[in-house]
Design an enzyme around this catalytic site. Structure first.
Site, PDB file in Angstrom:
ATOM      1  N   GLY A   1      43.480 -24.684 -63.363  1.00 32.34           N
ATOM      2  CA  GLY A   1      44.813 -24.984 -63.141  1.00 32.34           C
ATOM      3  C   GLY A   1      45.888 -23.783 -63.058  1.00 32.34           C
TER       4      GLY A   1
ATOM      5  N   ARG B   1      65.315 -38.137 -72.250  1.00 32.96           N
ATOM      6  CA  ARG B   1      63.841 -38.698 -71.933  1.00 32.96           C
ATOM      7  C   ARG B   1      63.505 -39.535 -73.145  1.00 32.96           C
ATOM      8  NH1 ARG B   1      60.143 -34.327 -69.052  1.00 32.96           N
ATOM      9  NH2 ARG B   1      61.106 -34.184 -66.994  1.00 32.96           N
TER      10      ARG B   1
END
Lengths: 670, 220, 253
Positions: free
Chosen positions: A60, A349
């Site tokens: 990644g 959030r």
């Protein structure tokens, strides 16, 4: 000395070890530390580099960038991924953007401000020195990516566009439409492929790391399974880097890729690497809700939707089945606007997520009812969804304006749900998105096993208890391009002095034998339950008791349930096929076995931390307004857990967090 | 593939234009045919740069070479596609492929077969169906044309053949320009495809016009 | 709803494959196609049969891992109202009682590993041949050193959205990898950073493409029709244009 501490909650579940004294960050003012460290690190002569082998697991942003950069530096790199090509790593799914303290907008941004925002956003549970370094190298990341041909969004003048993201007041987020992660990953992938062509990196795709080899106290290699042939292979090296991402899939349903797993990190943990703050989980409020029991994965929708959408649920439970358009205005509860009048739908959030859960727990959720377990272990049907309504925005701005802002998101929603969000309100629900916890690392990103480095989401260091939007990509690339290539040499410089080992070394023989034994065990049980059904049950337990809101009582229940489920797994799981084949059931079984152990540790960590901070909300620790309440006097530390054996109590090592450059504050959104 | 294809299309346009001379009468058409072969008193085309009668052989050589290279490229592509296809799909549905694109290869083979007949008929004169060259058509390609196309079934054969040619060109024209790098935007795509259609229709009508005129008696 | 699936089963690259018929019951129309396959696999596992192997990962249409041919079109594009990856195709696109054929990508350059799983590493090797900008970490100038024409930047982006799933190869009657190769060529050709290596890159990438055994492009357009990211056919036009101009440059000679 490890002693049982009766002062900490949940002390029956762990023992207390020594504090972590030193993180190896150099002394001096914070803005000088990284230069100082780069200067003090021992170097490896370019001619000697190709004689040194570095294993990097993961391709990644962190792993791919590190493999490419170390290959460019001339090391002999072996790079592994479980996917069919390095370009598939889950970094690819990141949507929003990447932060960098470029101050191209002339809007008061600076390295210090990015550092400050990140530490504050992390609710003061991140390590100051690492975060400052991250902010410092952020600008270089953008330069590097642009030079690679990453097509960032540009303005008509041809220069890079930036936007404000995640509630910060400066425009420092660089982006590439809604697929920044993909473009950054392709940049790293191209750099990696260039090194593969140059012969400095050898790529092993469809290989899953199943054990780390620790010989004479140092990480010296890995055992990996060739996922096509089933061959158990040994790879030896002078240092090992894990960049294997996060473990959000312990919840079964998350926004992670289906293959994302904790196995590499957990195997390292079992071999002595500390696991830090495993309970810190980020739950994203705007995801597409679960449609039924066969759901395999959750899809994130950009948080920007909350800028114009209004979130509501019906006031009356009996309205929940109705077509939302038939519910009159006075019967709607715009609960975020009601509870938080000043921030409204734009609360952070964690608050938005928790309130959505509360509404659904009250029975006022909408959408299809899905089966789940309640606190007492009974099955119940609950509607898990709240409305995100654009009717008002469409009325105010017109349909075209709304389409130009959110068109691609609306299309995505329509494709997945089959509903048209222009005419009927969207349904959303929170979902597990990112884990701040991970393997403990020092300033050099070396874990507690010498020679084992950890980068990206797999480590714990930079985000504290909560990660800001557009910071994950920054950290992954920062670790891969700039940190690891400048710290690992300090370790490798001494490596020439160590004895080379071969496959006959007892540590190698033991590692290979344990991998084979475990696979044989998994294949021999031949019980009645599928791997997925156990994984789903684990997910239900984690989501119910270790999700958005955690309580001491619930966590204790969870630990008990996980222990029983682990027992069930090892006696009654059914894994079809054989090892010597492409066997996806076997792959999943190994991962779920590790998730079970991790899940338990997450609960222990959550249980011991009787405070609320960032993504960790303990019901026992909240303000009168229901806000997260930190206890800096007791918990101003990172909890690094040491594995002591199957069934044995883990040992807690505290790394006390020292804030010299920043003053601690309690956050408030009222 | 692209270059030879475009060369052949250019030839067809010229050929079609030449056929229109049928409407100017026997003398004009025969003069044109003779001029191409260098049989006219003025020495014909490109005389005196080339000796009289030399041009037609240069011209024919270029065309034959183009056809050979065209077929060679086609066969190479065909072989590569075959090598790249280990097994066929049990179910397959085309979404974008046109009928012309799908029939390029076998269509090309059929075209080449009829071409041989056409050359045998009008160039070598060995396959004339309405009479023999020596007796009836001596030195009058015009008469030969009329004689052959007064047979209705010959017109039908040519009408079908030209349909196949037009379809081959419809994909071929667009594809040639795409291969030469002309298709770099959605607009270019539309323009090239429109041109391909236009040229295919033009050639079809242009070629079938004179034979039909013969059949219905405008030309006799 | 209930579905009849005819799925390609093949034990490994060497063995012969065949279509096997399965019934899948209680399929919800909200399921994705892959969740329907999960359901089949759970059922097969309980019966003690081997589940169907298929590649998948992100399940949100961006990683490019998944991909099967459904009813004769790659990613089931023929059944979907919009461009899609297999994971984003939903069962509501099918009717109750439907018979659905599921096959792997079939191309010589993508050998079958098992069932619906194929090896697409040929794509990596095409990128290795030159699908990058040669810039070492740390040697980059400031990001604003080069302004990029907005139109070109957008075109570069459109091409860069390729996810490398291989649907283009699967759908192409010639099994050509030209759309994939051209997407990378166009991405880098539109940016100033891609210019120094432009001539060499195209020669190396196209020859790598041919060496991998992909077929030649005959401009049919099936690739673009199934592409989940709607990469336009005109990237191949760009590749051809660059290839022709590279023949007049000394790069790589």
């Amino acid at each position: 000395m490890a002693t049982t501490s009766k002062t900490l909650p949940g002390a029956d579940y762990f023992t207390l070890g020594n504090d972590i004294a030193d993180t190896k960050a150099p002394a001096g003012p914070i803005e000088k530390k990284w230069s100082q460290r780069k200067f003090s690190a021992k170097l490896v002569n370019p001619a000697n580099r190709r004689k040194l082998t570095v294993i990097i697991v993961g391709t990644g942003l962190a792993g791919g960038a590190a493999a490419a950069s170390l290959g460019e530096a001339g090391y002999n790199v072996l790079n592994f991924c479980y996917q069919d090509t390095p370009r598939r790593a889950h970094s690819i799914a990141a949507q929003g953007g990447i932060n960098a303290a470029k101050n191209y907008r002339n809007d008061n941004d600076s390295v210090y401000r990015l550092f400050y925002d990140t530490v504050k956003g992390g609710d003061y549970r991140a390590r100051e020195t690492n975060v400052y370094r991250l902010a410092e190298i952020s600008a270089n990341i953008i330069d590097q990516c642009v030079a690679q041909g990453v097509p960032f969004a540009r303005e008509y003048g041809g220069l890079l566009d930036t936007r404000s993201f995640g509630g910060v007041q400066v425009q420092r987020t660089f982006y590439a439409r809604g697929q920044t992660g993909q473009q950054l990953l392709i940049g790293a992938y191209q750099a990696l492929e260039r090194q593969i062509a140059a012969g400095t990196v050898k790529e092993y795709t469809r290989h899953e790391m199943l054990e780390v080899i620790v010989a004479d106290g140092r990480a010296r290699g890995i055992v990996a399974r060739d996922m096509v042939t089933g061959a158990i292979e040994t790879y030896l090296a002078d240092a090992v880097v894990l960049a294997t991402g996060g473990y959000g899939n312990v919840f079964f349903l998350s926004t992670n890729a289906m293959g994302s797993n904790v196995t590499a990190a957990w195997r390292a943990h079992r071999k002595g690497a500390y696991m830090a703050n495993p309970c810190y989980t980020q739950i994203h409020p705007t995801c597409i809700p679960v449609h039924g029991e066969t759901q395999s994965k959750l899809t994130l929708m950009s948080e920007s939707l909350r800028n114009d959408g209004r979130i509501w649920v019906p006031k009356k439970v009996e309205d929940c089945e109705k077509d939302p358009r038939d519910i009159p205005e006075e019967d709607r509860d715009y609960y975020l606007e009601r509870i938080y009048p000043s921030f409204g739908n734009l609360v952070p959030r964690d608050i938005a997520s928790r309130q959505a859960k509360n509404m659904c727990d009250e029975g006022r959720g909408v959408g299809p009812a899905v089966k789940e377990l309640d606190h007492d272990g009974n099955e119940r049907m609950v509607r898990r969804g709240v409305y995100l309504d654009f009717a008002e925005a469409i009325g105010r701005l017109g349909k075209d304006a709304v389409a130009s802002r959110y068109g691609n998101l609306f299309d995505m929603y329509a494709q997945i749900t089959g509903e048209d969000p222009y005419s009927t309100p969207m349904r959303i629900y929170p979902a597990v998105h990112y884990v701040m916890g991970g393997l403990w690392v020092d300033y050099d990103l070396m874990s507690s096993i010498p020679g084992l480095y950890v980068g990206g989401e797999a480590n714990f260091s930079d985000h504290g208890a909560n990660r800001l939007g557009a910071s994950a990509l920054m950290q992954g690339l920062g670790d891969g391009y700039f940190v690891l290539p400048n710290t690992i040499n300090d370790y490798l410089a001494d490596q020439a002095k160590f004895e080379k080992i071969d496959e006959s070394h007892p540590a190698v023989v033991e590692a290979v034998a344990s991998v084979k034994e475990r696979i044989e065990k998994l294949l021999s049980i031949q019980g009645t339950r599928t791997v997925d059904s156990i994984h789903k049950e684990l997910g239900h337990i984690m989501w119910e008791y270790c999700g958005m809101e955690r309580t001491e009582e619930g966590l204790k229940i969870a630990i008990k349930k996980i222990d029983a489920l682990t027992e069930e797994f090892w006696t009654n799981v059914k894994v079809t096929g054989v090892n010597e084949d492409f066997n996806q059931a076997l792959e999943r079984a190994g991962r779920v076995a590790d998730f079970l152990e991790l899940g338990r540790l997450m609960c222990v960590d959550a249980l011991h931390r009787r405070e609320s901070c960032g993504g960790h909300f303990r019901a026992e620790s909240q303000t009168e307004d229901g806000e997260a309440l930190r206890h800096d006097d007791e918990f101003l530390y990172a909890a690094a857990w040491e594995y002591t054996g199957a069934g044995a109590k883990p040992v807690l090592h505290k790394e006390h967090l020292v804030y010299e450059a920043i003053e601690l504050k309690q956050r408030s959104y009222k | 593939m692209a270059v030879t294809g475009l060369l052949l299309i250019a030839f067809l346009l010229m050929h079609m234009f030449g056929n229109f001379k049928m409407f100017l009468g026997e003398e004009a058409f025969n003069h044109y045919a003779g001029w191409l072969k260098g049989e006219t008193p003025d020495g014909g085309i490109l005389y005196p740069i080339l000796p009289a009668g030399a041009f037609i052989w240069v011209f024919r050589s270029v065309l034959v070479l183009a056809v050979i290279l065209h077929i060679y490229s086609a066969v190479t592509l065909w072989m590569r596609a075959k090598a790249a296809t280990p097994s066929a799909y049990k179910a397959r549905k085309a979404l974008a492929q046109t009928y012309s694109a799908r029939t390029m290869r076998w269509g090309g083979v059929i075209l080449a077969g009829v071409l041989i007949f056409h050359l045998a008929q009008f160039t070598v004169h060995s396959a004339l169906t309405a009479g023999s060259f020596g007796a009836t058509y001596a030195h009058s390609p015009y008469k030969m044309f009329v004689g052959e196309f007064q047979q209705w079934w010959m017109v039908v054969i040519y009408a079908v053949w030209m349909l196949a040619v037009a379809m081959h060109l419809r994909h071929g024209f667009w594809s040639a320009f795409a291969t030469l790098g002309a298709n770099t935007s959605p607009k270019a795509f539309r323009v090239l495809n429109a041109c391909a259609w236009a040229i295919a229709i033009l050639l079809y009508i242009g070629f079938i016009f004179a034979p039909v005129a013969v059949l219905v008696g405008w030309i006799h | 709803m209930n579905i009849t699936l005819r799925v390609w089963r093949q034990a490994n690259a060497q063995s012969e494959g065949r279509m096997v018929t399965y019934q899948v019951r209680d399929v919800s129309e909200d399921m994705s196609f892959l969740e329907m396959l999960d359901l089949l696999n759970e059922d097969l596992t309980i019966k003690g049969e081997e589940p169907v192997a298929f590649d998948h990962d992100c399940r949100e249409g961006i990683c490019g891992t998944c991909g099967v041919v459904i009813n004769g079109t790659a990613h089931g594009r023929g059944n979907s109202p919009v461009a899609t990856t297999t994971c984003q195709l939903h069962m509501r696109s099918f009717s109750d009682g439907a018979v659905i054929d599921v096959e792997p990508w079939r191309a010589g350059s993508f050998p079958v590993i098992k069932d619906l799983v194929v090896n697409r590493s040929a794509f990596d090797r095409i990128i290795q041949a030159g699908g990058y900008v040669s810039v070492n970490t740390g040697s980059a100038p400031d990001a604003h050193a080069n302004a990029v024409n907005k139109r070109k930047a957008d075109r570069a982006f459109d091409a860069a959205t390729c996810i490398g799933c291989g649907a283009c190869v699967a759908a192409c009657p010639n099994h050509s990898g030209m759309l994939f190769t051209a997407a990378k060529i166009t991405h880098l050709a539109m940016l100033p950073q891609g210019q120094p290596e432009r001539g060499l890159r195209i020669k190396k990438m196209v020859s790598a493409h041919d060496e991998e055994g992909f077929g030649g492009c005959t401009n049919i357009g099936e690739c673009a029709a199934v592409c989940p990211k709607e990469i336009p056919l005109d990237v191949i036009g760009q590749l051809n244009r660059d290839l022709i101009s590279s023949l007049f440059s000394r790069d790589g000679k």
